[in-house]
Design an enzyme around this catalytic site. Structure first.
Site, PDB file in Angstrom:
ATOM      1  N   GLU A 167       0.719  -1.447   0.075  1.00 34.67           N
ATOM      2  CA  GLU A 167      -0.053   0.181   0.058  1.00 34.67           C
ATOM      3  C   GLU A 167       0.884   1.245  -0.203  1.00 34.67           C
ATOM      4  O   GLU A 167       0.452   2.258  -0.453  1.00 34.67           O
ATOM      5  CB  GLU A 167      -0.850  -0.032   0.899  1.00 34.67           C
ATOM      6  CG  GLU A 167      -2.047   1.022   1.152  1.00 34.67           C
ATOM      7  CD  GLU A 167      -3.112   0.788   2.268  1.00 34.67           C
ATOM      8  OE1 GLU A 167      -3.631   1.710   2.809  1.00 34.67           O
ATOM      9  OE2 GLU A 167      -3.598  -0.233   2.353  1.00 34.67           O
ATOM     10  N   ASP A 205      -2.423  -2.928   2.876  1.00 32.83           N
ATOM     11  CA  ASP A 205      -2.581  -3.169   4.339  1.00 32.83           C
ATOM     12  C   ASP A 205      -3.916  -4.276   4.609  1.00 32.83           C
ATOM     13  O   ASP A 205      -4.944  -4.200   3.907  1.00 32.83           O
ATOM     14  CB  ASP A 205      -3.378  -1.724   5.127  1.00 32.83           C
ATOM     15  CG  ASP A 205      -2.157  -0.925   5.245  1.00 32.83           C
ATOM     16  OD1 ASP A 205      -0.958  -1.194   5.035  1.00 32.83           O
ATOM     17  OD2 ASP A 205      -2.417   0.267   5.824  1.00 32.83           O
ATOM     18  N   TYR A 264       0.089  -4.011  14.004  1.00 27.07           N
ATOM     19  CA  TYR A 264      -0.978  -3.371  12.889  1.00 27.07           C
ATOM     20  C   TYR A 264      -1.817  -2.627  13.662  1.00 27.07           C
ATOM     21  O   TYR A 264      -2.508  -3.324  14.510  1.00 27.07           O
ATOM     22  CB  TYR A 264      -1.570  -4.474  12.154  1.00 27.07           C
ATOM     23  CG  TYR A 264      -2.459  -3.565  10.797  1.00 27.07           C
ATOM     24  CD1 TYR A 264      -1.985  -3.093   9.820  1.00 27.07           C
ATOM     25  CD2 TYR A 264      -3.769  -3.680  11.070  1.00 27.07           C
ATOM     26  CE1 TYR A 264      -2.803  -2.355   8.963  1.00 27.07           C
ATOM     27  CE2 TYR A 264      -4.640  -3.059  10.202  1.00 27.07           C
ATOM     28  CZ  TYR A 264      -4.119  -2.370   9.000  1.00 27.07           C
ATOM     29  OH  TYR A 264      -4.837  -1.923   8.127  1.00 27.07           O
TER      30      TYR A 264
END
Length: 697
Positions: A9, A105, A302
């Site tokens: 990304e 992501d 994350y």
């Protein structure tokens, strides 16, 4: 040699992946080597086309053209990232590329970003999905060893696509409809408008609140005070005070209960944003940016998660992680018993586990981090230690005294085990100069014991609801509409952890809400907007219900087509039933400029009007302006007209011929692109046929 194309990304993430995979050779927009090509998007490279791309008539806003409901959706390349899009398309078409890995992501938007590019390239090569929660080398390597089939995430893509298209249908149609009906630019959003409605409703409650006095009589016994229940009128309070002053009070009862507070859960993104706002005053966006940077530096996992637990297979690594964390904290603390069962629960982890530090933390120079990143990291580390620590246990004592048939009570607390509270208190002490007052234990007393007391009156007032802070608004967004939804609904509230920060920022940028210190307050424009909108458009419950439907699509429990059919029907019904606006509502949106409305402001959606000196947004809080004497245009001998400005505002670009060159004295043809970053005066780019884009103003 066959190649595997991996698309991340962001460039920084692509670099981390390339390093692990051995793709060391830097190319134009990619890394190559060892059988891999690693490239990247730059966020969304494609966006839904504006209405005028479907039909030129939509360039003018007319009620008769509504609802606008595309049968086949069109996507337009983002001008600033066209070059990277072309690189990705060319890579997908390479004959030696046999497989494509979606490494965007691991979430709904990441899936959408990849699929739009993949579909745009008309690619039909097999897709594999990289799904990781950390950018550590071991996590990346493990992820590539366990790539999942891309078709496993088709429903996640459908959910993301439905979210995007539903937002377009609601925002585009309702913004145009209410703008036309009120003769001014009005912006409506599927999630943004209900969020604004909550803020306006809170301010209305505060405005309507009438404070009332109350009085509390207290008696002082040695070094503690006991109080009776509140009374509303002062004469009654004065009578009790006079009755008890200097008299004997008897200890009627002593009740002691042991109470416990379990360790707090780990952070999900929303809880982290809320507490960062409370402790440091950070906005939700500041916190998201900081934790995203920490993730890309491989220091934390994350961040865009709604889970507050880790998976059970991760529990074995927690003790060593706790040891690493203990060393870097700005206070000294030891944990005798690490209880991982409090934080490990497979059933409560969906796409991603809670935010925790990674083992890479031990090799990081903490002092090199930006202050915001350091503070957020310390919060995450402190929370990990607190979450695996023992319970906080205390004894609460309630003493009841009788003084001439008047009952007084006093409460005290005695801590028997500080547990996780000791860690939290040590962290608060390390960042705050103000010492928090602590509950004092009551002196030892026995039933029947008597005292001569002094009495007094404490006066207070009932308090209105509090203004929203970012912390409170995030909490309200998270639970909005929950009371109208079934208990087993998978997703409740407005937006998602990943989108709530952007929603708040958009409300501020559009001039519908302002920040005042830590408070979030609606502007007059925001209040008036909510006044004119029907309940169905500003309902948190309806929007929360849609969000839950999107989750059902992701879980293959609801058809994407059925969802979009319902959204289209809702929009069409709204347009049909709202074909006029009362004059008193129109009067709520007077223009600050008497000039002709040329178009919609790209920053705040206000009206751009013409004046003798230029074209300006009528929202006083917005600084968007196109000056007629702008050197950029005058040097090219271009007279800035309302037709040119209208085209720039509606299409973002305009093709012009015979543009004068100061360098050569000759003229040329080019497309001028409005390149506004939301700050200061707008900039422009020039695009030449087959020669790329040049930023020159």
């Amino acid at each position: 040699m066959n190649q595997t194309l991996i698309i991340a990304e962001k460039p920084s993430v692509a670099k981390s992946l390339a390093d692990v995979l051995g793709a060391k050779s830097r190319k134009n927009g990619s890394y190559e080597g060892n059988g891999y090509i690693v490239s990247w998007c730059v966020g969304h490279l494609l966006g839904l086309a504006e209405p005028q791309f479907y039909d030129k008539k939509y360039a003018t806003w007319q009620y008769e053209d509504l609802p606008i409901a595309p049968k086949e959706w069109k996507y337009i390349a983002t001008p600033s990232t066209k070059k990277q899009l072309k690189i990705l398309v060319d890579l997908m078409k390479r004959s030696d590329v046999k497989m494509v890995v979606n490494a965007c992501d691991a979430g709904r938007e990441g899936e959408l970003i990849f699929r739009l590019v993949y579909n745009h390239a008309l690619c039909n090569k097999p897709i594999k999905r990289l799904w990781i929660s950390s950018l550590e080398e071991s996590a990346i390597a493990d992820g590539f060893n366990n790539l999942r089939d891309g078709t496993d995430y088709d429903s996640l893509y459908h959910s993301a696509r439905c979210r995007q298209q539903a937002d377009w249908l609601v925002g585009m149609n309702f913004s145009r409809m209410f703008s036309v009906l009120c003769n001014t630019a009005i912006r409506v959003g599927r999630v943004q408008t209900p969020t604004l409605a909550m803020i306006v409703e809170r301010e209305q409650k505060i405005s309507d609140f009438v404070k009332e006095p109350f009085y509390v009589v207290g008696i002082t016994v040695d070094d503690f005070v006991a109080e009776c229940e509140k009374v509303k009128d002062k004469p009654t309070a004065e009578a009790i005070r006079s009755k008890c002053d200097g008299k004997i009070a008897t200890v009627k009862s002593i009740e002691q209960k042991e109470k416990t507070e379990s360790a707090p859960k780990l952070y999900d993104l929303t809880t982290l944003q809320r507490e960062a706002n409370r402790l440091f005053g950070y906005t939700a966006t500041q916190t998201l940016n900081a934790v995203q940077n920490l993730y890309e530096q491989k220091i934390v996992t994350y961040p865009r998660t709604d889970s507050r637990f880790i998976t059970e297979d991760m529990a074995g690594g927690i003790p060593s992680l706790v040891q690493s964390v203990s060393v870097i904290l700005p206070f000294s603390i030891s944990i005798d018993n690490i209880n991982t069962s409090q934080i490990a629960n497979n059933a409560k982890v969906s796409d991603h586990h809670a935010i925790i530090p990674t083992p890479a933390l031990s090799g990081v120079n903490i002092s090199s981090l930006q202050s915001t990143e350091k503070n957020i990291l310390m919060m995450i580390c402190t929370r990990l230690l607190s979450a695996v620590s023992e319970k906080y246990i205390y004894a609460e004592t309630v003493i009841t005294l009788d003084c001439i048939d008047e009952i007084f009570t006093s409460k005290g607390k005695t801590i028997t085990q500080n547990g996780w509270k000791a860690i939290e208190q040590a962290f608060i002490a390390s960042i705050s100069k103000t010492k928090k007052s602590e509950d004092k234990p009551l002196p030892p007393l026995t039933e029947g014991q008597q005292f001569t007391v002094k009495s007094s009156i404490r006066e207070g007032h009932t308090k209105p609801p509090k203004h929203y802070t970012e912390d409170m608004l995030l909490s309200a967004m998270e639970t909005a509409g929950a009371e109208d939804m079934p208990d087993d609904a998978e997703r409740k509230g407005l937006g998602t952890p990943a989108t709530r920060a952007a929603i708040i920022e958009n409300l501020v940028k559009s001039g519908l809400m302002v920040r005042k210190n830590k408070l979030l307050l609606p502007t007059d424009k925001g209040v008036n907007l909510i006044k004119i909108l029907p309940d169905s458009v500003k309902s948190p419950s309806l929007t929360a219900e849609w969000e839950n439907h999107l989750k059902h699509i992701e879980r293959k429990e609801l058809s994407a087509d059925d969802f979009m059919t319902a959204i289209n029907r809702f929009v069409a019904d709204m347009v049909k039933t709202h074909n006029s606006m009362p004059d008193e509502f129109k009067a709520l949106f007077p223009s600050n400029n008497s000039g002709e409305v040329i178009g919609q402001c790209p920053r705040c959606s206000g009206s751009i009007t013409e004046s003798p000196k230029g074209f300006f947004c009528d929202n006083k809080a917005c600084k968007f302006a196109l000056w007629k004497n702008s050197k950029y245009f005058t040097s090219k001998k271009i007279k800035l007209t309302k037709d040119i400005v209208n085209t720039l505002l509606t299409k973002g670009r305009i093709f012009m011929s015979e543009i004068f060159s100061e360098k050569t004295g000759k003229t040329y043809n080019a497309t001028i692109i409005l390149d506004d970053n939301g700050e200061g005066y707008p900039s422009f780019k020039m695009e030449f046929a087959n020669k790329g884009t040049k930023k020159n103003g």
